[in-house]
Design a protein around this motif. Structure first.
Motif, PDB file in Angstrom:
ATOM      1  N   ASN A 214     -17.774 -22.552  31.399  1.00  0.00           N
ATOM      2  CA  ASN A 214     -16.546 -22.704  32.200  1.00  0.00           C
ATOM      3  C   ASN A 214     -16.783 -23.562  33.432  1.00  0.00           C
ATOM      4  OD1 ASN A 214     -15.037 -21.179  30.420  1.00  0.00           O
ATOM      5  ND2 ASN A 214     -15.360 -19.277  31.530  1.00  0.00           N
ATOM      6  N   ALA A 215     -17.974 -23.489  34.007  1.00  0.00           N
ATOM      7  CA  ALA A 215     -18.298 -24.298  35.186  1.00  0.00           C
ATOM      8  C   ALA A 215     -18.346 -25.784  34.832  1.00  0.00           C
ATOM      9  CB  ALA A 215     -19.621 -23.848  35.791  1.00  0.00           C
ATOM     10  N   VAL A 216     -18.906 -26.119  33.653  1.00  0.00           N
ATOM     11  CA  VAL A 216     -18.936 -27.516  33.218  1.00  0.00           C
ATOM     12  C   VAL A 216     -17.512 -28.006  32.971  1.00  0.00           C
ATOM     13  CG1 VAL A 216     -19.662 -29.100  31.378  1.00  0.00           C
ATOM     14  CG2 VAL A 216     -21.259 -27.390  32.255  1.00  0.00           C
ATOM     15  N   GLU A 217     -16.690 -27.178  32.342  1.00  0.00           N
ATOM     16  CA  GLU A 217     -15.292 -27.539  32.109  1.00  0.00           C
ATOM     17  C   GLU A 217     -14.577 -27.787  33.429  1.00  0.00           C
ATOM     18  OE1 GLU A 217     -11.358 -25.336  30.429  1.00  0.00           O
ATOM     19  OE2 GLU A 217     -13.162 -25.137  29.212  1.00  0.00           O
ATOM     20  N   GLN A 218     -14.779 -26.926  34.411  1.00  0.00           N
ATOM     21  CA  GLN A 218     -14.137 -27.105  35.712  1.00  0.00           C
ATOM     22  C   GLN A 218     -14.643 -28.373  36.403  1.00  0.00           C
ATOM     23  OE1 GLN A 218     -11.500 -25.230  36.976  1.00  0.00           O
ATOM     24  NE2 GLN A 218     -11.449 -27.045  38.282  1.00  0.00           N
ATOM     25  N   GLU A 219     -15.933 -28.650  36.273  1.00  0.00           N
ATOM     26  CA  GLU A 219     -16.494 -29.863  36.859  1.00  0.00           C
ATOM     27  C   GLU A 219     -15.856 -31.100  36.238  1.00  0.00           C
ATOM     28  OE1 GLU A 219     -20.814 -32.084  37.457  1.00  0.00           O
ATOM     29  OE2 GLU A 219     -20.772 -30.087  36.573  1.00  0.00           O
ATOM     30  N   ALA A 220     -15.649 -31.075  34.915  1.00  0.00           N
ATOM     31  CA  ALA A 220     -15.000 -32.200  34.234  1.00  0.00           C
ATOM     32  C   ALA A 220     -13.543 -32.344  34.692  1.00  0.00           C
ATOM     33  CB  ALA A 220     -15.077 -32.008  32.718  1.00  0.00           C
ATOM     34  N   LYS A 221     -12.870 -31.225  34.892  1.00  0.00           N
ATOM     35  CA  LYS A 221     -11.496 -31.272  35.410  1.00  0.00           C
ATOM     36  C   LYS A 221     -11.473 -31.870  36.804  1.00  0.00           C
ATOM     37  CE  LYS A 221      -9.698 -27.339  32.778  1.00  0.00           C
ATOM     38  NZ  LYS A 221      -9.270 -25.935  32.835  1.00  0.00           N
ATOM     39  N   ASP A 222     -12.380 -31.414  37.660  1.00  0.00           N
ATOM     40  CA  ASP A 222     -12.447 -31.911  39.027  1.00  0.00           C
ATOM     41  C   ASP A 222     -12.767 -33.409  39.064  1.00  0.00           C
ATOM     42  OD1 ASP A 222     -11.928 -29.322  39.852  1.00  0.00           O
ATOM     43  OD2 ASP A 222     -14.014 -28.896  40.423  1.00  0.00           O
ATOM     44  N   ALA A 223     -13.559 -33.881  38.093  1.00  0.00           N
ATOM     45  CA  ALA A 223     -13.922 -35.293  38.011  1.00  0.00           C
ATOM     46  C   ALA A 223     -12.817 -36.138  37.381  1.00  0.00           C
ATOM     47  CB  ALA A 223     -15.225 -35.453  37.221  1.00  0.00           C
ATOM     48  N   GLY A 224     -11.792 -35.475  36.836  1.00  0.00           N
ATOM     49  CA  GLY A 224     -10.676 -36.201  36.227  1.00  0.00           C
ATOM     50  C   GLY A 224     -10.961 -36.755  34.840  1.00  0.00           C
ATOM     51  N   VAL A 225     -11.991 -36.220  34.154  1.00  0.00           N
ATOM     52  CA  VAL A 225     -12.330 -36.729  32.824  1.00  0.00           C
ATOM     53  C   VAL A 225     -12.023 -35.725  31.711  1.00  0.00           C
ATOM     54  CG1 VAL A 225     -14.128 -38.231  33.764  1.00  0.00           C
ATOM     55  CG2 VAL A 225     -14.753 -35.956  32.919  1.00  0.00           C
ATOM     56  N   PHE A 226     -11.628 -34.526  32.067  1.00  0.00           N
ATOM     57  CA  PHE A 226     -11.379 -33.468  31.087  1.00  0.00           C
ATOM     58  C   PHE A 226     -10.097 -33.738  30.309  1.00  0.00           C
ATOM     59  CE2 PHE A 226      -9.452 -29.443  29.836  1.00  0.00           C
ATOM     60  CZ  PHE A 226     -10.503 -28.833  29.176  1.00  0.00           C
ATOM     61  N   VAL A 227     -10.170 -33.598  28.987  1.00  0.00           N
ATOM     62  CA  VAL A 227      -8.994 -33.698  28.123  1.00  0.00           C
ATOM     63  C   VAL A 227      -8.711 -32.343  27.474  1.00  0.00           C
ATOM     64  CG1 VAL A 227      -7.961 -34.810  26.095  1.00  0.00           C
ATOM     65  CG2 VAL A 227      -9.356 -36.157  27.688  1.00  0.00           C
ATOM     66  N   PHE A 228      -9.743 -31.753  26.858  1.00  0.00           N
ATOM     67  CA  PHE A 228      -9.554 -30.491  26.138  1.00  0.00           C
ATOM     68  C   PHE A 228     -10.909 -29.874  25.840  1.00  0.00           C
ATOM     69  CE2 PHE A 228      -9.418 -28.093  22.176  1.00  0.00           C
ATOM     70  CZ  PHE A 228      -8.393 -27.198  22.448  1.00  0.00           C
ATOM     71  N   ALA A 229     -10.940 -28.546  25.730  1.00  0.00           N
ATOM     72  CA  ALA A 229     -12.152 -27.849  25.291  1.00  0.00           C
ATOM     73  C   ALA A 229     -11.748 -26.538  24.638  1.00  0.00           C
ATOM     74  CB  ALA A 229     -13.081 -27.571  26.475  1.00  0.00           C
ATOM     75  N   GLY A 230     -12.572 -26.089  23.706  1.00  0.00           N
ATOM     76  CA  GLY A 230     -12.322 -24.802  23.088  1.00  0.00           C
ATOM     77  C   GLY A 230     -13.319 -24.492  21.994  1.00  0.00           C
ATOM     78  N   GLY A 231     -13.506 -23.219  21.760  1.00  0.00           N
ATOM     79  CA  GLY A 231     -14.337 -22.761  20.657  1.00  0.00           C
ATOM     80  C   GLY A 231     -13.461 -22.526  19.442  1.00  0.00           C
TER      81      GLY A 231
END
Length: 118
Positions: free
Chosen positions: A29-46
């Motif tokens: 979840n921390a990596v996902e949040q970091e990607a969101k904060d960096a503006g590069v996150f599109v989607f994630a899920g198991g």
């Protein structure tokens, strides 16, 4: 910018004990949040393949539906993260962060360019 799929195979995280899961979840979840904060996150899920009610299916070009792929198959994806980054090297950096958090190797694949979307 280009979109990259970062994924791992089903079963890659099966070696964890019950006690490992909270720490792995928190790190992921921390990596996902970091990607969101960096503006590069599109989607994630198991992807769910454990429950009895998971019904994977293959749909042929003629619309015929068959059961599968089966949970025993090593080809199943266990989880994904999609990032939108300027270079392959940047995608590999995010994959490395995800590998450390999830404690398993990550595959990295670039999505095909689509001039209608990109």
């Amino acid at each position: 910018m280009a979109k990259y799929l970062i994924s791992f195979e089903k079963g890659a995280m099966d070696h964890f004990t019950e006690e490992d899961w909270p720490e792995v979840g928190k790190a992921s979840n921390a990596v996902e949040q970091e990607a969101k904060d960096a503006g590069v996150f599109v989607f994630a899920g198991g992807l769910d393949y454990v429950d009895d009610d998971v019904e994977a299916a293959v749909v042929a070009v003629d619309g015929v539906v068959t059961d599968g792929p089966y949970p025993e198959s090593k080809e199943l994806i266990g989880g994904v993260m999609i990032v939108d980054v300027p270079t392959r090297e940047e995608a590999l950096k995010w994959a490395a962060k995800n590998a450390a958090a999830c404690r398993c190797a990550q595959d990295v694949r670039k999505f095909m360019y689509d001039p209608e979307i990109d």
